[in-house]
Design a protein around this motif. Structure first.
Motif, PDB file in Angstrom:
ATOM      1  N   GLY A   1       0.627  -1.218   0.410  1.00 44.31           N
ATOM      2  CA  GLY A   1       0.413   0.203   0.140  1.00 44.31           C
ATOM      3  C   GLY A   1       0.933   1.078  -0.112  1.00 44.31           C
ATOM      4  O   GLY A   1       1.851   1.412   0.083  1.00 44.31           O
TER       5      GLY A   1
ATOM      6  N   LEU B   1       0.421   5.738   0.919  1.00 41.11           N
ATOM      7  CA  LEU B   1       0.390   6.895   1.558  1.00 41.11           C
ATOM      8  C   LEU B   1       0.951   7.659   0.866  1.00 41.11           C
ATOM      9  O   LEU B   1       2.438   8.547   0.996  1.00 41.11           O
ATOM     10  CB  LEU B   1       0.465   6.943   3.006  1.00 41.11           C
ATOM     11  CG  LEU B   1      -0.269   7.959   3.342  1.00 41.11           C
ATOM     12  CD1 LEU B   1      -2.097   7.374   3.909  1.00 41.11           C
ATOM     13  CD2 LEU B   1       0.311   7.569   5.703  1.00 41.11           C
ATOM     14  N   CYS B   2      -0.388   9.208   0.260  1.00 40.77           N
ATOM     15  CA  CYS B   2       0.453   9.774  -0.654  1.00 40.77           C
ATOM     16  C   CYS B   2      -0.177  10.766  -0.343  1.00 40.77           C
ATOM     17  O   CYS B   2      -1.813  11.010  -0.158  1.00 40.77           O
ATOM     18  CB  CYS B   2      -0.162   9.062  -1.846  1.00 40.77           C
ATOM     19  SG  CYS B   2      -0.015  11.304  -3.513  1.00 40.77           S
TER      20      CYS B   2
ATOM     21  N   VAL C   1      -7.595   9.478   3.723  1.00 36.16           N
ATOM     22  CA  VAL C   1      -7.858   9.700   4.661  1.00 36.16           C
ATOM     23  C   VAL C   1      -7.008  10.927   5.569  1.00 36.16           C
ATOM     24  O   VAL C   1      -6.503  11.875   5.364  1.00 36.16           O
ATOM     25  CB  VAL C   1      -6.626   8.171   5.146  1.00 36.16           C
ATOM     26  CG1 VAL C   1      -7.208   6.755   4.777  1.00 36.16           C
ATOM     27  CG2 VAL C   1      -5.089   8.992   4.664  1.00 36.16           C
TER      28      VAL C   1
ATOM     29  N   THR D   1      -5.840   8.476  10.867  1.00 40.85           N
ATOM     30  CA  THR D   1      -5.616   7.299  10.006  1.00 40.85           C
ATOM     31  C   THR D   1      -4.892   7.137   9.599  1.00 40.85           C
ATOM     32  O   THR D   1      -3.859   5.459   9.317  1.00 40.85           O
ATOM     33  CB  THR D   1      -6.958   6.919   8.585  1.00 40.85           C
ATOM     34  OG1 THR D   1      -8.717   7.360   9.792  1.00 40.85           O
ATOM     35  CG2 THR D   1      -6.858   5.284   8.092  1.00 40.85           C
ATOM     36  N   SER D   2      -4.013   8.026   9.466  1.00 37.39           N
ATOM     37  CA  SER D   2      -2.465   7.879   9.043  1.00 37.39           C
ATOM     38  C   SER D   2      -1.690   7.534   9.034  1.00 37.39           C
ATOM     39  O   SER D   2      -0.298   6.841   9.117  1.00 37.39           O
ATOM     40  CB  SER D   2      -2.117   9.254   7.968  1.00 37.39           C
ATOM     41  OG  SER D   2      -3.277  10.103   6.880  1.00 37.39           O
TER      42      SER D   2
ATOM     43  N   ILE E   1      -1.673   3.989   9.955  1.00 41.66           N
ATOM     44  CA  ILE E   1      -1.214   3.039   8.973  1.00 41.66           C
ATOM     45  C   ILE E   1       0.405   3.358   9.112  1.00 41.66           C
ATOM     46  O   ILE E   1       1.137   2.526   8.326  1.00 41.66           O
ATOM     47  CB  ILE E   1      -1.844   4.183   7.111  1.00 41.66           C
ATOM     48  CG1 ILE E   1      -3.093   3.705   6.875  1.00 41.66           C
ATOM     49  CG2 ILE E   1      -0.810   3.140   6.612  1.00 41.66           C
ATOM     50  CD1 ILE E   1      -3.921   4.455   6.098  1.00 41.66           C
ATOM     51  N   GLU E   2       1.198   4.811   9.313  1.00 41.69           N
ATOM     52  CA  GLU E   2       2.891   4.533   9.430  1.00 41.69           C
ATOM     53  C   GLU E   2       2.774   4.916  11.004  1.00 41.69           C
ATOM     54  O   GLU E   2       2.734   5.991  11.080  1.00 41.69           O
ATOM     55  CB  GLU E   2       3.354   5.657   7.778  1.00 41.69           C
ATOM     56  CG  GLU E   2       3.171   4.972   7.218  1.00 41.69           C
ATOM     57  CD  GLU E   2       4.223   3.465   6.792  1.00 41.69           C
ATOM     58  OE1 GLU E   2       4.288   3.271   7.806  1.00 41.69           O
ATOM     59  OE2 GLU E   2       3.418   3.148   5.121  1.00 41.69           O
TER      60      GLU E   2
ATOM     61  N   HIS F   1      -5.317   6.974  -0.059  1.00 40.29           N
ATOM     62  CA  HIS F   1      -4.322   5.720   0.809  1.00 40.29           C
ATOM     63  C   HIS F   1      -4.981   5.067  -0.613  1.00 40.29           C
ATOM     64  O   HIS F   1      -6.408   4.145  -1.088  1.00 40.29           O
ATOM     65  CB  HIS F   1      -4.304   5.362   2.304  1.00 40.29           C
ATOM     66  CG  HIS F   1      -3.717   3.971   2.658  1.00 40.29           C
ATOM     67  ND1 HIS F   1      -4.568   2.465   2.534  1.00 40.29           N
ATOM     68  CD2 HIS F   1      -2.370   3.402   2.220  1.00 40.29           C
ATOM     69  CE1 HIS F   1      -3.618   1.637   2.915  1.00 40.29           C
ATOM     70  NE2 HIS F   1      -2.408   2.735   3.028  1.00 40.29           N
TER      71      HIS F   1
ATOM     72  N   ALA G   1      -5.077   0.981  -1.465  1.00 37.39           N
ATOM     73  CA  ALA G   1      -3.543  -0.323  -0.141  1.00 37.39           C
ATOM     74  C   ALA G   1      -3.556  -1.684  -1.266  1.00 37.39           C
ATOM     75  O   ALA G   1      -2.547  -2.207  -1.246  1.00 37.39           O
ATOM     76  CB  ALA G   1      -4.984  -1.011   0.569  1.00 37.39           C
TER      77      ALA G   1
END
Length: 356
Positions: free
Chosen positions: A86, A88-89, A114, A118-119, A122-123, A135, A137
């Motif tokens: 996944g 994350l941008c 997100v 949530t970010s 994820i990280e 995000h 996935a």
């Protein structure tokens, strides 16, 4: 029973390796000729598998199709170093992120907005998680040199010949057909030549009076020493794209292709690595191991050049910047075109003739 076609593949990066593997699977007699295993551009790749980033719609679908082909290839080659981790941008202004998300979501991409919480989930090792990000996935990464080596070794187990440390000087042309190559070890003849030599494609094509409009911008990537796990997936922050490899290295560039290192690459690498350390919890323990400067083979309109050459038989071109994403699909379609004589409709906009 007819003899198998004799095919020479010039280049042993991820594209050349995939084409050689798929040709061998179709029963061709394959010889790979390259100066080094893994190629030149492939070891310097960020190795992000995606269908992102301002694509025309037809090219988005082409890249998405190749993402599925990576899964097919991994099923056929157990142990392929592939991870659907996944991405994350948040490296665009929010309005541009929204427009990008709406467009790609409309095309069927699994892209989700997100928030900061949530970010951070994820990280969790981001020091400053973004308030708003996207995000995906289904995006992933591969260890490109290891993947190329695995493809080549498997092709060799099934009969392919691998010639490394051999320099290709020019293409051999007879009339309107390419009939072989001249190398540092002498001449070699074949029924078909595949030119997958990255930045070396243009001068080799020119040796047969074929013009390939190619640019080779440099891209700086920094590589840490192996470290504890700090990232779960790909991170696309403003002016810093980073991921963690299977062996634990954090690799990063100013963007996924790397940025121009300027006149002082060592200083640029130190500055870039300082951003990496400042981005991650525990980043102060990271040590810069080395940096690479890759020269990305990029056709002048940004799209791949794939397929045969009008009025010149016996030659197949495969030159592109998004080589890691597209490798399995390019290999499959090249093998179908060369061995079966089947041209896929999606290749029509990607032929060299578009530059005529």
């Amino acid at each position: 029973m007819p003899s198998p076609q004799k095919i020479i593949v010039i280049g042993a990066g991820i594209i050349g390796a995939s084409i050689a593997w798929h040709l061998q699977r179709k029963g061709a007699s394959v010889t790979v000729v390259a100066e080094q295993t893994g190629g030149v551009a492939t070891p310097n790749s960020f190795a992000w598998i995606n269908a992102s980033w301002g694509n025309p719609e037809f090219y988005f679908h082409f890249r998405r199709r190749s993402m599925r082909e990576w899964s097919r290839l991994a099923a056929e080659l157990p142990g392929l170093p592939l991870s659907w981790c996944g991405g994350l941008c948040w490296d665009l202004p929010e309005t541009e992120l929204d427009a990008y998300a709406a467009q790609h979501h409309g095309w069927g991409y699994g892209i989700q907005p997100v928030n900061r919480a949530t970010s951070a989930m994820i990280e969790p090792n981001l020091i400053n998680p973004p308030d708003y990000a996207l995000h995906v996935a289904e995006e992933g990464a591969v260890e490109p040199v290891a993947a190329a080596e695995q493809l080549l070794k498997d092709a060799a187990r099934h009969g392919a010949i691998l010639l490394f440390g051999v320099e290709v000087n020019r293409l051999l042309k007879q009339g309107e057909r390419i009939i072989g190559i001249e190398t540092s070890e002498g001449e070699m003849r074949a029924d078909h030549i595949v030119l997958a030599a990255g930045a070396g494609t243009a001068p080799l094509a020119a040796s047969a009076d074929i013009h390939v409009p190619l640019e080779t911008p440099p891209g700086l990537i920094v590589h840490s020493r192996p470290a504890q796990k700090l990232l779960n997936g790909l991170v696309m922050a403003p002016e810093l794209h980073l991921r963690q490899t299977a062996e634990g290295r954090i690799i990063a560039g100013g963007d996924f292709g790397g940025t121009d290192p300027g006149d002082n690459p060592q200083a640029a690498a130190r500055e870039l690595f300082a951003k990496v350390r400042a981005t991650l919890k525990g980043g102060e323990a990271l040590e810069l191991d080395f940096h690479t400067i890759g020269y990305r083979p990029t056709p002048k309109d940004g799209l791949p050049i794939l397929g045969g050459v009008d009025r010149v038989a016996g030659l197949y071109l495969a030159v592109l910047h998004s080589g890691v994403t597209l490798a399995p699909l390019v290999g499959l379609l090249a093998a179908e075109a060369i061995v079966d004589g089947t041209d896929d409709d999606q290749l029509a906009p990607l032929c060299l003739s578009r530059f005529a």
